[in-house]
Scaffold this motif. Structure first.
Motif, PDB file in Angstrom:
ATOM      1  N   ALA A 109       0.533  -0.961   0.347  1.00 14.85           N
ATOM      2  CA  ALA A 109       0.030  -0.225  -0.154  1.00 14.85           C
ATOM      3  C   ALA A 109       1.243   0.954  -0.269  1.00 14.85           C
ATOM      4  O   ALA A 109       0.710   1.901   1.137  1.00 14.85           O
ATOM      5  N   SER A 110       1.663   1.476  -0.754  1.00 15.26           N
ATOM      6  CA  SER A 110       2.908   2.133  -1.081  1.00 15.26           C
ATOM      7  C   SER A 110       1.931   3.711  -1.218  1.00 15.26           C
ATOM      8  O   SER A 110       0.502   4.437  -1.760  1.00 15.26           O
ATOM      9  N   GLY A 111       2.981   4.632  -1.266  1.00 17.55           N
ATOM     10  CA  GLY A 111       1.820   6.309  -2.041  1.00 17.55           C
ATOM     11  C   GLY A 111       1.879   6.043  -3.552  1.00 17.55           C
ATOM     12  O   GLY A 111       1.347   6.445  -3.904  1.00 17.55           O
ATOM     13  N   GLY A 112       3.054   5.393  -4.276  1.00 19.79           N
ATOM     14  CA  GLY A 112       2.587   5.168  -5.483  1.00 19.79           C
ATOM     15  C   GLY A 112       1.515   4.835  -6.040  1.00 19.79           C
ATOM     16  O   GLY A 112       0.505   5.576  -6.990  1.00 19.79           O
ATOM     17  N   VAL A 113       0.669   3.469  -5.256  1.00 18.97           N
ATOM     18  CA  VAL A 113      -0.416   3.475  -5.915  1.00 18.97           C
ATOM     19  C   VAL A 113      -1.252   3.830  -4.979  1.00 18.97           C
ATOM     20  O   VAL A 113      -2.439   3.976  -6.342  1.00 18.97           O
ATOM     21  N   ILE A 114      -0.962   4.615  -4.223  1.00 22.14           N
ATOM     22  CA  ILE A 114      -2.692   5.405  -4.033  1.00 22.14           C
ATOM     23  C   ILE A 114      -2.243   6.804  -4.250  1.00 22.14           C
ATOM     24  O   ILE A 114      -3.865   7.309  -5.093  1.00 22.14           O
ATOM     25  N   THR A 115      -1.626   6.978  -5.540  1.00 19.85           N
ATOM     26  CA  THR A 115      -1.670   8.267  -6.304  1.00 19.85           C
ATOM     27  C   THR A 115      -1.954   7.945  -7.648  1.00 19.85           C
ATOM     28  O   THR A 115      -3.194   8.344  -7.602  1.00 19.85           O
ATOM     29  N   LEU A 116      -1.985   6.704  -8.380  1.00 23.74           N
ATOM     30  CA  LEU A 116      -2.581   6.083  -8.994  1.00 23.74           C
ATOM     31  C   LEU A 116      -4.246   5.781  -8.968  1.00 23.74           C
ATOM     32  O   LEU A 116      -5.051   6.192  -9.209  1.00 23.74           O
ATOM     33  N   SER A 117      -4.795   5.651  -7.353  1.00 24.03           N
ATOM     34  CA  SER A 117      -5.991   5.421  -7.290  1.00 24.03           C
ATOM     35  C   SER A 117      -6.616   6.773  -7.328  1.00 24.03           C
ATOM     36  O   SER A 117      -7.690   6.879  -7.591  1.00 24.03           O
ATOM     37  N   ASP A 118      -5.478   7.990  -6.510  1.00 21.65           N
ATOM     38  CA  ASP A 118      -6.554   9.304  -6.909  1.00 21.65           C
ATOM     39  C   ASP A 118      -6.671   9.386  -8.157  1.00 21.65           C
ATOM     40  O   ASP A 118      -7.543  10.249  -8.672  1.00 21.65           O
ATOM     41  N   HIS A 119      -5.679   9.291  -8.913  1.00 21.28           N
ATOM     42  CA  HIS A 119      -5.551   9.763 -10.614  1.00 21.28           C
ATOM     43  C   HIS A 119      -7.384   9.276 -10.611  1.00 21.28           C
ATOM     44  O   HIS A 119      -7.962  10.554 -11.405  1.00 21.28           O
ATOM     45  N   ALA A 120      -7.114   7.804 -10.545  1.00 23.28           N
ATOM     46  CA  ALA A 120      -8.149   7.607 -11.449  1.00 23.28           C
ATOM     47  C   ALA A 120      -9.146   7.740 -10.809  1.00 23.28           C
ATOM     48  O   ALA A 120     -10.352   8.645 -11.538  1.00 23.28           O
ATOM     49  N   GLN A 121      -9.312   7.788  -9.899  1.00 19.26           N
ATOM     50  CA  GLN A 121     -10.972   8.879  -8.809  1.00 19.26           C
ATOM     51  C   GLN A 121     -10.730  10.184  -9.712  1.00 19.26           C
ATOM     52  O   GLN A 121     -12.184  10.774  -9.781  1.00 19.26           O
ATOM     53  N   VAL A 122     -10.115  10.710  -9.634  1.00 19.41           N
ATOM     54  CA  VAL A 122      -9.929  12.686 -10.533  1.00 19.41           C
ATOM     55  C   VAL A 122     -11.293  11.879 -11.612  1.00 19.41           C
ATOM     56  O   VAL A 122     -11.500  12.963 -12.427  1.00 19.41           O
ATOM     57  N   LEU A 123     -10.512  10.631 -12.947  1.00 18.92           N
ATOM     58  CA  LEU A 123     -10.990  10.828 -14.079  1.00 18.92           C
ATOM     59  C   LEU A 123     -12.576  10.592 -13.613  1.00 18.92           C
ATOM     60  O   LEU A 123     -13.375  10.968 -14.182  1.00 18.92           O
ATOM     61  N   LEU A 124     -12.717   9.479 -12.452  1.00 19.11           N
ATOM     62  CA  LEU A 124     -13.982   9.585 -12.069  1.00 19.11           C
ATOM     63  C   LEU A 124     -14.883  10.662 -12.499  1.00 19.11           C
ATOM     64  O   LEU A 124     -16.516  10.794 -12.942  1.00 19.11           O
ATOM     65  N   CYS A 125     -14.642  11.349 -11.045  1.00 23.68           N
ATOM     66  CA  CYS A 125     -15.383  12.222 -10.709  1.00 23.68           C
ATOM     67  C   CYS A 125     -15.831  13.335 -12.409  1.00 23.68           C
ATOM     68  O   CYS A 125     -17.295  13.700 -11.709  1.00 23.68           O
ATOM     69  N   ALA A 126     -15.075  12.830 -12.993  1.00 21.69           N
ATOM     70  CA  ALA A 126     -14.809  13.900 -14.218  1.00 21.69           C
ATOM     71  C   ALA A 126     -16.022  13.159 -15.427  1.00 21.69           C
ATOM     72  O   ALA A 126     -16.082  13.282 -16.532  1.00 21.69           O
ATOM     73  N   GLY A 127     -15.931  12.214 -15.394  1.00 19.56           N
ATOM     74  CA  GLY A 127     -17.641  11.442 -15.887  1.00 19.56           C
ATOM     75  C   GLY A 127     -16.770  10.201 -16.865  1.00 19.56           C
ATOM     76  O   GLY A 127     -17.165   9.601 -17.873  1.00 19.56           O
ATOM     77  N   LEU A 128     -15.042   9.879 -16.207  1.00 22.00           N
ATOM     78  CA  LEU A 128     -14.296   9.928 -17.571  1.00 22.00           C
ATOM     79  C   LEU A 128     -14.493   7.758 -17.299  1.00 22.00           C
ATOM     80  O   LEU A 128     -14.408   7.541 -15.885  1.00 22.00           O
ATOM     81  N   ASP A 129     -14.436   6.358 -17.672  1.00 20.51           N
ATOM     82  CA  ASP A 129     -14.069   5.997 -16.859  1.00 20.51           C
ATOM     83  C   ASP A 129     -11.967   5.199 -17.364  1.00 20.51           C
ATOM     84  O   ASP A 129     -11.306   5.059 -17.961  1.00 20.51           O
ATOM     85  N   ALA A 130     -12.408   4.989 -15.438  1.00 23.65           N
ATOM     86  CA  ALA A 130     -10.693   4.458 -15.138  1.00 23.65           C
ATOM     87  C   ALA A 130     -10.649   3.561 -13.842  1.00 23.65           C
ATOM     88  O   ALA A 130     -12.337   3.602 -13.560  1.00 23.65           O
ATOM     89  N   SER A 131      -9.816   3.166 -14.189  1.00 27.78           N
ATOM     90  CA  SER A 131      -9.793   0.982 -13.434  1.00 27.78           C
ATOM     91  C   SER A 131      -7.885   1.629 -13.070  1.00 27.78           C
ATOM     92  O   SER A 131      -7.449   1.792 -13.411  1.00 27.78           O
ATOM     93  N   LEU A 132      -8.153   0.374 -11.696  1.00 29.62           N
ATOM     94  CA  LEU A 132      -6.396   0.241 -12.045  1.00 29.62           C
ATOM     95  C   LEU A 132      -6.481  -1.505 -12.338  1.00 29.62           C
ATOM     96  O   LEU A 132      -7.593  -2.021 -11.687  1.00 29.62           O
ATOM     97  N   LEU A 133      -5.602  -2.204 -12.302  1.00 32.53           N
ATOM     98  CA  LEU A 133      -4.908  -3.417 -12.546  1.00 32.53           C
ATOM     99  C   LEU A 133      -4.275  -3.667 -12.337  1.00 32.53           C
ATOM    100  O   LEU A 133      -3.297  -3.672 -12.421  1.00 32.53           O
ATOM    101  N   ALA A 134      -4.033  -5.476 -11.912  1.00 31.89           N
ATOM    102  CA  ALA A 134      -3.566  -5.663 -10.874  1.00 31.89           C
ATOM    103  C   ALA A 134      -3.444  -7.192 -11.278  1.00 31.89           C
ATOM    104  O   ALA A 134      -4.379  -7.805 -11.712  1.00 31.89           O
ATOM    105  N   ARG A 135      -2.015  -7.981 -12.284  1.00 33.10           N
ATOM    106  CA  ARG A 135      -2.078  -8.751 -12.856  1.00 33.10           C
ATOM    107  C   ARG A 135      -2.869  -9.755 -11.807  1.00 33.10           C
ATOM    108  O   ARG A 135      -2.659 -11.004 -12.133  1.00 33.10           O
ATOM    109  N   ARG A 136      -2.135  -9.521 -10.202  1.00 36.26           N
ATOM    110  CA  ARG A 136      -1.836 -10.450  -9.310  1.00 36.26           C
ATOM    111  C   ARG A 136      -3.336 -10.659  -8.275  1.00 36.26           C
ATOM    112  O   ARG A 136      -2.410  -9.101  -7.981  1.00 36.26           O
ATOM    113  N   GLU A 137      -4.174 -10.898  -7.892  1.00 37.89           N
ATOM    114  CA  GLU A 137      -5.005 -10.972  -6.185  1.00 37.89           C
ATOM    115  C   GLU A 137      -3.504 -10.687  -5.360  1.00 37.89           C
ATOM    116  O   GLU A 137      -4.302  -9.353  -4.279  1.00 37.89           O
ATOM    117  N   ALA A 138      -2.536 -10.644  -5.823  1.00 36.60           N
ATOM    118  CA  ALA A 138      -1.737 -10.597  -4.340  1.00 36.60           C
ATOM    119  C   ALA A 138      -0.876  -8.855  -4.076  1.00 36.60           C
ATOM    120  O   ALA A 138      -0.007  -8.521  -3.079  1.00 36.60           O
TER     121      ALA A 138
END
Length: 230
Positions: A20-49
């Motif tokens: 749960a690093s700052g880098g991943v939190i930042t990726l999530s924050d950026h996606a949240q901004v795009l979602l608030c703007a009405g765009l399609d944004a998400s995170l993709l993890a290759r493995r559940e771990a």
């Protein structure tokens, strides 16, 4: 940088062994901004771990196999391997490199030819020092700057306690050494509790930082150094 348009999907790749690093939190924050703007944004993890529900992410997270569509925009962290990026190397898909730590940039860009091979349409930097580094040493002049924003999630009424917070995820040996040396060399150090920040929700991290009298930073090779500022 060409923006993400309506009908396109912005997919931010979660790096392996990220925690749960700052880098991943930042990726999530950026996606949240795009979602608030009405765009399609998400995170993709290759493995559940690679990701945990306990982190408190408020954006869609895909795990494992993912169906690539024409027009998709993939945002890759600078720690991505070129071979991994090239698995989604299509002319109708855009690859964007997001550099949050310039000390790690050669993992994704081991040589100058990598830019063309990866079909990178643009590069994003999270701080001016990273942007300047990429321009000066990699001759990358067209780097978009998306600066960090700090959200104050702490309760300012929280009293400080005799606690040292640290993030030993990548510096376990160094953390143990420093802890023993402090206790040996400083009598007062024995009264401090040590709180290791690892695999927990961002709000919990912030609250523990707010309570701690001391934060021990174990890493100088940072692109910005968010934990110390937080």
């Amino acid at each position: 940088m060409e923006p993400i348009a309506a009908g396109q999907r912005g997919i931010s790749m979660v790096p392996r062994d990220s925690g749960a690093s700052g880098g991943v939190i930042t990726l999530s924050d950026h996606a949240q901004v795009l979602l608030c703007a009405g765009l399609d944004a998400s995170l993709l993890a290759r493995r559940e771990a690679y990701i945990s529900a306990d982190w408190g992410m408020e954006v869609p997270v895909h795990i494992g196999n993912f169906q690539v569509q024409s027009g998709d925009v993939f945002v890759w962290p600078e720690v991505s391997r070129p071979s991994t990026i090239m698995q989604i190397n299509r002319p109708d898909v855009r690859n964007v490199l997001f550099v949050q730590n310039h000390f790690c940039v050669f993992q994704a860009l081991p040589d100058y030819s990598t830019l063309a091979r990866l079909r990178l349409s643009s590069i994003i930097a999270s701080s001016e020092i990273i942007q300047k580094f990429l321009h000066r040493y990699l001759d990358l002049s067209n780097v978009t700057l998306i600066s960090y924003a700090i959200e104050n999630l702490c309760d300012n009424s929280i009293s400080k306690i005799d606690q040292i917070s640290l993030m030993p995820r990548k510096r376990v040996f160094e953390a143990a050494f420093i802890k023993k040396m402090l206790r040996r060399c400083f009598i007062d150090a024995a009264k401090y509790e040590w709180f290791e920040i690892d695999d927990m929700a961002h709000s919990q991290v912030m609250n523990n930082l707010a309570r701690s009298k001391i934060f021990l930073s174990l890493q100088k090779m940072e692109g910005f150094g968010l934990p110390a500022l937080e």
